[in-house]
Design a protein around this motif. Structure first.
Motif, PDB file in Angstrom:
ATOM      1  N   ASP A 169       0.854  -1.193   0.000  1.00 24.40           N
ATOM      2  CA  ASP A 169       0.000   0.000   0.000  1.00 24.40           C
ATOM      3  C   ASP A 169       0.890   1.244   0.000  1.00 24.40           C
ATOM      4  OD1 ASP A 169      -0.257   1.464   2.907  1.00 24.40           O
ATOM      5  OD2 ASP A 169       0.326  -0.635   3.038  1.00 24.40           O
ATOM      6  N   GLY A 170       0.304   2.337  -0.473  1.00 24.16           N
ATOM      7  CA  GLY A 170       1.073   3.544  -0.719  1.00 24.16           C
ATOM      8  C   GLY A 170       1.785   4.107   0.503  1.00 24.16           C
ATOM      9  N   ASP A 171       1.089   4.062   1.645  1.00 19.56           N
ATOM     10  CA  ASP A 171       1.663   4.625   2.875  1.00 19.56           C
ATOM     11  C   ASP A 171       2.984   3.986   3.241  1.00 19.56           C
ATOM     12  OD1 ASP A 171      -0.395   6.217   3.338  1.00 19.56           O
ATOM     13  OD2 ASP A 171      -0.958   5.362   5.288  1.00 19.56           O
ATOM     14  N   ARG A 193      -0.462   4.902  -5.615  1.00 16.25           N
ATOM     15  CA  ARG A 193       0.571   5.694  -4.954  1.00 16.25           C
ATOM     16  C   ARG A 193       1.860   4.884  -4.848  1.00 16.25           C
ATOM     17  NH1 ARG A 193      -0.787   7.193   0.404  1.00 16.25           N
ATOM     18  NH2 ARG A 193      -2.091   5.348   0.363  1.00 16.25           N
ATOM     19  N   SER A 194       1.726   3.568  -4.579  1.00 18.68           N
ATOM     20  CA  SER A 194       2.942   2.741  -4.490  1.00 18.68           C
ATOM     21  C   SER A 194       3.695   2.757  -5.806  1.00 18.68           C
ATOM     22  CB  SER A 194       2.607   1.283  -4.167  1.00 18.68           C
ATOM     23  OG  SER A 194       1.680   1.211  -3.160  1.00 18.68           O
ATOM     24  N   ALA A 195       2.941   2.576  -6.898  1.00 19.12           N
ATOM     25  CA  ALA A 195       3.585   2.521  -8.213  1.00 19.12           C
ATOM     26  C   ALA A 195       4.349   3.814  -8.483  1.00 19.12           C
ATOM     27  CB  ALA A 195       2.540   2.282  -9.296  1.00 19.12           C
ATOM     28  N   ASP A 204       2.992  -5.304 -13.587  1.00 15.25           N
ATOM     29  CA  ASP A 204       2.734  -6.652 -14.109  1.00 15.25           C
ATOM     30  C   ASP A 204       2.132  -7.484 -12.979  1.00 15.25           C
ATOM     31  OD1 ASP A 204       2.699  -8.827 -15.824  1.00 15.25           O
ATOM     32  OD2 ASP A 204       4.880  -9.077 -15.895  1.00 15.25           O
ATOM     33  N   GLU A 205       1.584  -8.621 -13.340  1.00 16.46           N
ATOM     34  CA  GLU A 205       0.937  -9.485 -12.355  1.00 16.46           C
ATOM     35  C   GLU A 205       2.001 -10.263 -11.564  1.00 16.46           C
ATOM     36  OE1 GLU A 205      -0.890 -12.236 -10.147  1.00 16.46           O
ATOM     37  OE2 GLU A 205       0.212 -12.983 -11.894  1.00 16.46           O
ATOM     38  N   LEU A 206       1.813 -10.325 -10.258  1.00 18.90           N
ATOM     39  CA  LEU A 206       2.828 -10.891  -9.374  1.00 18.90           C
ATOM     40  C   LEU A 206       3.338 -12.272  -9.807  1.00 18.90           C
ATOM     41  CD1 LEU A 206       4.442 -11.048  -6.697  1.00 18.90           C
ATOM     42  CD2 LEU A 206       2.350 -11.904  -5.634  1.00 18.90           C
TER      43      LEU A 206
END
Ligand code: ATP
Length: 246
Positions: A169-171, A193-195, A204-206
């Motif tokens: 998550d972004g935080d 936000r993370s990206a 991409d997919e994990l």
């Protein structure tokens, strides 16, 4: 025993398989209540990306691998979805990189932690893997975060120089960047936000990313001219082109 029965020739086989893994993990107590919502958001973006690794994501994957290999103290941070979707291949990757994994979850309860550690230990046992699993006994906190989600270990997250955070998550991503770390983000949403915050973002997919990493691990070179902004712009461009072409 898995009761997954979809036919591999089904056009949505991979998507059904990942959903099944999450359903099972939910029953096993590995996930937080919001896990399916986070996965659904990822699926939507994956659909827009064509459910494949686009070239700029592969470039970011190679850059991330090279950076992990060059790191002094790399660590892979794992949450419930990451363990449920790609626990096996992530532990195999950690062994190849000789780095620890650390369970670091947003909604931390003793039951979830025990379930996640139990799952990872079982994978280690089954595949005879030598990987240190951290996170069970936090002895430090990520500065700038409130509550139990800040808990972590000194020998893992705190002392790391390069950290890979699948589905973060972004935080927390922001807090890790503020600590001066090189943060590798895996996120299908190039607008999250993370990206935007990550040092290297793999859009991409994990499960595809980790498979690609296992294939490319011997042949990855850090590109000094790598630009994360270009990677994000390319992913958005890819999505936009998909809307306008048939
Ligand atoms: P942020 O706080 O960074 O803006 P968010 O609030 O969307 O992000 P979450 O809901 O915690 O964060 O995270 C889920 C993120 O993980 C979403 O951005 C989603 O696109 C991504 N995601 C979900 N499943 C996968 C997957 N299998 N592979 C890659 N990314 C995924």
């Amino acid at each position: 025993m898995s009761d997954f029965a979809a036919d591999p020739s089904h056009p949505r086989y991979q998507s059904l398989l990942l959903r099944h893994r999450l359903e099972q993990a939910e029953k096993d107590g590995l996930l937080a209540g919001s896990a399916m919502i986070a996965h659904g958001r990822g699926e939507a973006y994956d659909y827009l990306l064509g459910e494949r690794t686009i070239p700029s994501a592969h470039k970011a994957t190679v850059q991330a691998l090279g950076t992990l290999k060059k790191a002094k103290r790399p660590v892979i941070s794992l949450n419930g979805n990451a363990v449920a979707l790609a626990g096996e291949s992530l532990l195999m990757l950690a062994e190849r990189l000789s780095c620890p994994v650390e369970i670091n979850i947003f909604y931390r309860t003793p039951e979830r932690m025990a379930a996640l550690i139990g799952r990872l230990e079982a994978i280690k046992e089954e595949h005879q893997l030598e990987v240190q699993i951290l996170g069970a006994e936090p002895n430090a906190r990520i500065p700038g975060l409130k509550g139990p989600r800040a808990n972590c270990t000194k020998e893992g997250i705190i002392d790391s120089d390069v950290i890979m955070v699948p589905l973060e998550d972004g935080d927390r991503c922001e807090a890790l960047v503020a600590m001066g770390k090189t943060v590798i983000v895996i996120d299908l949403n190039p607008l999250s936000r993370s990206a935007k915050m990550g040092s290297i973002t793999i859009v991409d997919e994990l499960t595809r990313v980790v498979q690609n990493m296992l294939v490319d691990i011997e042949n990855c070179v850090v590109d000094e001219a790598f630009s994360n902004d270009e990677v994000l712009a390319d992913a958005l461009q890819h999505i936009a082109t998909k809307f306008t072409s048939r």
